[in-house]
Design a protein around this motif. Structure first.
Motif, PDB file in Angstrom:
ATOM      1  N   ILE A 117       0.820  -1.222   0.000  1.00  0.00           N
ATOM      2  CA  ILE A 117       0.000   0.000   0.000  1.00  0.00           C
ATOM      3  C   ILE A 117       0.850   1.267   0.000  1.00  0.00           C
ATOM      4  CG2 ILE A 117      -1.953  -1.132   1.133  1.00  0.00           C
ATOM      5  CD1 ILE A 117      -1.027   0.297   3.765  1.00  0.00           C
ATOM      6  N   GLY A 118       2.101   1.161  -0.373  1.00  0.00           N
ATOM      7  CA  GLY A 118       3.000   2.301  -0.271  1.00  0.00           C
ATOM      8  C   GLY A 118       3.653   2.323   1.102  1.00  0.00           C
ATOM      9  N   THR A 119       4.446   3.335   1.367  1.00  0.00           N
ATOM     10  CA  THR A 119       5.234   3.331   2.602  1.00  0.00           C
ATOM     11  C   THR A 119       4.743   4.304   3.675  1.00  0.00           C
ATOM     12  OG1 THR A 119       6.777   4.954   1.662  1.00  0.00           O
ATOM     13  CG2 THR A 119       7.307   2.608   1.364  1.00  0.00           C
ATOM     14  N   GLY A 126       6.968   4.178  12.336  1.00  0.00           N
ATOM     15  CA  GLY A 126       8.398   4.091  12.613  1.00  0.00           C
ATOM     16  C   GLY A 126       9.174   3.164  11.686  1.00  0.00           C
ATOM     17  N   PHE A 127       8.507   2.536  10.733  1.00  0.00           N
ATOM     18  CA  PHE A 127       9.191   1.637   9.808  1.00  0.00           C
ATOM     19  C   PHE A 127       9.979   2.447   8.770  1.00  0.00           C
ATOM     20  CE2 PHE A 127       6.232  -1.307  11.594  1.00  0.00           C
ATOM     21  CZ  PHE A 127       6.823  -2.554  11.464  1.00  0.00           C
ATOM     22  N   LEU A 128      11.074   1.864   8.327  1.00  0.00           N
ATOM     23  CA  LEU A 128      11.925   2.467   7.305  1.00  0.00           C
ATOM     24  C   LEU A 128      11.995   1.540   6.101  1.00  0.00           C
ATOM     25  CD1 LEU A 128      14.870   3.456   9.685  1.00  0.00           C
ATOM     26  CD2 LEU A 128      13.094   4.984   8.794  1.00  0.00           C
ATOM     27  N   CYS A 140       9.874  -3.739   0.973  1.00  0.00           N
ATOM     28  CA  CYS A 140      10.335  -4.300   2.245  1.00  0.00           C
ATOM     29  C   CYS A 140      10.649  -3.148   3.188  1.00  0.00           C
ATOM     30  CB  CYS A 140      11.584  -5.160   2.023  1.00  0.00           C
ATOM     31  SG  CYS A 140      12.175  -5.939   3.543  1.00  0.00           S
ATOM     32  N   MET A 141      10.118  -3.253   4.404  1.00  0.00           N
ATOM     33  CA  MET A 141      10.332  -2.229   5.417  1.00  0.00           C
ATOM     34  C   MET A 141      10.739  -2.905   6.719  1.00  0.00           C
ATOM     35  SD  MET A 141       7.210   0.379   4.543  1.00  0.00           S
ATOM     36  CE  MET A 141       8.054   1.805   5.264  1.00  0.00           C
TER      37      MET A 141
END
Length: 160
Positions: A117-119, A126-128, A140-141
């Motif tokens: 769904i995009g970043t 807090g995911f990168l 991938c995050m």
């Protein structure tokens, strides 16, 4: 709101949360059958966010043990919310709560997910973005509180 591990009797409701997105051309019956027979889904532990007052299941996700030689990590997959309950913070509450619980009970502080769904949604949690991307359709995050892990030096986990 309560976060808890899903029970067998919750699975139909959980699977249906993603039907509008992942069901494709399958009938509801075929979709439920495919989900319930999925080896991938059976490998993980399902969690859900439930309204304490109504008992309604609002959001769900599955947690996988990742076998990475560099670190102990978990994968978060199939994050879904009932269509009528989206954009109300339910998935965010579930993901944050599950991460907090796993950090506390399993001493694991590194999490991966693949976003379709995009970043932006996951960045708010807090995911990168992982430095290396192996899939065109998903990003991938990661989220890690382990300061000894250098994500630049490892391969991303395979899609789970």
């Amino acid at each position: 709101m309560q976060i808890r591990e899903a029970k067998i009797e919750d699975m139909h409701t959980i699977y249906m949360m993603g039907y509008d997105v992942w069901g494709g051309d399958l009938s509801v019956e075929d979709y439920i059958k495919e989900c319930s027979q999925s080896i991938k889904y059976q490998k993980g532990t399902w969690f859900l966010l439930q309204d304490d007052v109504t008992g309604k299941i609002l959001s769900s996700c599955v947690i996988y043990d990742l076998e990475l030689k560099e670190m102990r990590a978990k994968g978060i997959g199939s994050i879904a919310t009932r269509a009528e309950d989206r954009r109300k913070g339910n998935a965010s509450e579930l993901v944050r709560g599950v991460i907090k619980e796993i950090e506390h009970t399993e001493n694991c502080s590194t999490f991966f997910l693949y976003s379709d769904i995009g970043t932006v949604f996951y960045e708010k949690l807090g995911f990168l973005r992982f430095p290396v991307q192996n899939y065109l359709q998903s990003t991938c995050m990661y989220l890690s509180k382990d300061r000894h892990v250098n994500m630049e030096s490892i391969e991303p986990p395979p899609y789970f």
